[in-house]
Design an enzyme around this catalytic site. Structure first.
Site, PDB file in Angstrom:
ATOM      1  N   CYS A 105       1.333  -1.144  -0.115  1.00 16.70           N
ATOM      2  CA  CYS A 105       0.076   0.169   0.159  1.00 16.70           C
ATOM      3  C   CYS A 105       0.689   1.240   0.297  1.00 16.70           C
ATOM      4  CB  CYS A 105      -1.457  -0.083   1.397  1.00 16.70           C
ATOM      5  SG  CYS A 105      -1.671  -1.397   1.445  1.00 16.70           S
ATOM      6  N   HIS A 292      -2.631   7.310   3.183  1.00 16.74           N
ATOM      7  CA  HIS A 292      -1.894   5.720   4.026  1.00 16.74           C
ATOM      8  C   HIS A 292      -2.620   5.673   5.537  1.00 16.74           C
ATOM      9  CE1 HIS A 292       0.609   2.501   4.285  1.00 16.74           C
ATOM     10  NE2 HIS A 292       1.253   2.495   5.331  1.00 16.74           N
TER      11      HIS A 292
HETATM   12 FE1  SF4 Z   1       1.119  -3.087   5.730  1.00 19.41          FE
HETATM   13 FE2  SF4 Z   1       0.515  -0.309   5.587  1.00 19.41          FE
HETATM   14 FE3  SF4 Z   1      -1.014  -1.910   3.255  1.00 19.41          FE
HETATM   15 FE4  SF4 Z   1      -1.124  -1.995   5.852  1.00 19.41          FE
HETATM   16  S1  SF4 Z   1      -1.492  -0.338   5.123  1.00 19.41           S
HETATM   17  S2  SF4 Z   1      -1.148  -4.000   4.824  1.00 19.41           S
HETATM   18  S3  SF4 Z   1       0.724  -1.802   7.451  1.00 19.41           S
HETATM   19  S4  SF4 Z   1       1.112  -1.642   3.717  1.00 19.41           S
END
Ligand code: SF4
Length: 492
Positions: A105, A292
């Protein structure tokens, strides 16, 4: 790098081989990370993003106007609120399937944030970052590469800005400029899935000052670029997988975080997406972190696994009908859906940016992440409550497999008659894995600090809470008619 088109999970795993990366783990240079038993579970987790694209194309892929092809959703620029929502649905599903961080992500959120920011920079400065980024995205989509987003600097003395640090390398910066591009130095900490990616995008981590233009660098590098070293972080109980399949709790999947050290690594001009426009660093950080922070609905997928494990151990212990047990499962569900609800609300409230890309609702994204910092810990407490003390006193798999003591353990560690002792051990180890062990790294501490520590979200919530508007609403209903200071003086 092999210029292959990655379609299957096996294509992906093979594409990571033979890159001669400089990777260290526990004091040893790792020749082939893909095949290292402590690293492989994290590769498997990322591979699941490729597998799901084949199994559930409606959820995990979409048509891209940039390449004109059907692409993995992790490489797509959201062109509608529905696109942003679909990212969350995909993340929850992958959390359910892996029980860990599947790592892809960060690149998706970096591309989506950069798409609008490069557009805005070009509009002001007449630069060509946006078209370069689009060309890069097209290349990524056509090959189905995995991208790691490298934002968090090591930061040194937190009371000082990048330029004030005794060592200039505490924040990634341009060390040399040539006609062809720039060289960068510094280190990025806690880099999720970086060794399992094909490309890295480096970005500044905070608001920059005019005299910090050398720190305002955004660009892409292949993971195997010269001048890059990776040091993999220890994870709680990460050697358990070497001791036995039951011992690991979740033998197949794990997350990955590493320290990336850049020692004059080169970025050619065509892969530079910001170069000195310091005034856009805060905008980039805010847009990236908003994306995020609502991506953390991934934890609701992992939470589904934890709720399932807690319900299963209750059943194996023969207490699943007790009202307080059912109530604890209700509480876990309530908490877990709160994460999902806030994250997906942030996505539903997305709005178009001038670039055409959709940006999620910043306030709700920060509320989502702030909830994640607390809820996962309460979920872990409830799961441990339901598991009982055997969670931390369970004898090892080796004892269970021992010819002499094994059968005795099978007798005394049995719960409900129809349930094999081994199943009881397995589900306890999974709860241990998620709340104390290797995947507690992702489920708990990463939930606390990933995408910014709790205070970072509170600052953003404070900025956007529109207190004056809310006060006015209250005053209107209370019949308060405020007068200005001058009018008040007149009255006096
Ligand atoms: Fe990993 Fe961030 Fe994706 Fe969650 S949002 S799976 S913590 S990369």
């Amino acid at each position: 790098m092999n210029k292959i088109i990655i379609q299957t999970p096996m294509d992906y795993i093979d594409s990571l081989r033979g890159r001669n990366l400089k990777v260290y783990l526990m004091g040893v240079r790792v020749e082939e990370p893909v095949d290292h038993p402590m690293i492989r579970p994290s590769v498997n987790a990322m591979a699941k993003t490729y597998e799901l694209a084949l199994e559930a194309p409606k959820l995990a892929t979409t048509m891209s106007p940039i390449s004109g092809e059907r692409v993995n959703r992790f490489l797509h620029i959201a062109a509608s609120a529905e696109d942003v929502v679909q990212q969350n649905k995909l993340q929850r599903r992958l959390g359910q399937l892996t029980g860990t961080c599947f790592q892809r992500c960060v690149g998706m959120d970096a591309l989506n944030a950069l798409y609008s920011v490069t557009y805005d920079i070009d509009a002001q400065h007449g630069t060509a970052y946006h078209s370069r980024l689009k060309a890069f995205i097209k290349e990524m989509q056509l090959h189905n590469y995995a991208i790691g987003g490298a934002m968090t600097d090591v930061k040194g003395d937190r009371s000082k800005s990048p330029i004030e640090q005794a060592d200039p390398d505490m924040y990634l910066h341009v060390s040399k400029r040539t006609e062809e591009g720039v060289y960068i130095r510094g280190a990025k900490a806690h880099q999720t899935g970086c060794i399992n990616s094909h490309w890295l995008i480096v970005m500044p981590t905070l608001r920059l000052r005019p005299d910090e233009a050398d720190y305002a660098i955004v660009g892409a590098l292949p993971v195997e670029a010269e001048g890059i070293t990776y040091v993999i972080g220890r994870q709680s109980c990460d050697t358990r997988g070497l001791e036995g399949e039951i011992e690991a709790g979740n033998a197949e999947f794990s997350g990955q975080e590493a320290l990336i050290i850049f020692e004059d690594a080169f970025i050619p001009n065509e892969l530079i997406f910001m170069n000195g426009e310091y005034e856009y660093s805060a905008m980039l950080v805010e847009r990236f972190t908003a994306f995020h922070r609502r991506s953390y609905v991934c934890k609701s997928g992992v939470g589904d696994v934890l709720i399932g494990a807690a319900a299963t151990i209750a059943e194996y212990n023969g207490v699943e009908q007790a009202s307080h047990i059912r109530d604890k499962l209700v509480e876990m569900t309530l908490l877990n859906e709160t994460i999902y609800a806030t994250g997906i609300a942030a996505s539903y409230q997305s709005r178009a940016s001038p670039s055409g890309a959709y940006l999620c609702d910043e306030l709700l994204a920060n509320v989502c992440k702030q909830q994640v910092t607390r809820i996962t810990y309460e979920m872990a407490r409830l799961a441990q409550d339901l598991a009982g003390g055997l969670l931390v006193t369970l004898p090892s798999e080796a004892d269970y497999r021992n010819e002499e003591i094994g059968p005795v353990l099978a007798k005394y560690l049995k719960g409900r008659e129809a349930v094999p002792t081994e199943n009881r051990m397995r589900i306890l180890r999974l709860i241990e894995n998620l709340t104390l062990g290797r995947n507690a790294v992702g489920y708990l501490t990463e939930s606390l600090h990933g995408a910014g520590s709790p205070q970072a979200q509170r600052i953003q919530i404070q900025r956007q809470m529109k207190l004056e508007l809310k006060q006015q609403l209250a005053k209107n209903l209370a019949g308060i008619k405020e007068v200005t200071l001058n009018a008040h003086d007149d009255h006096l």
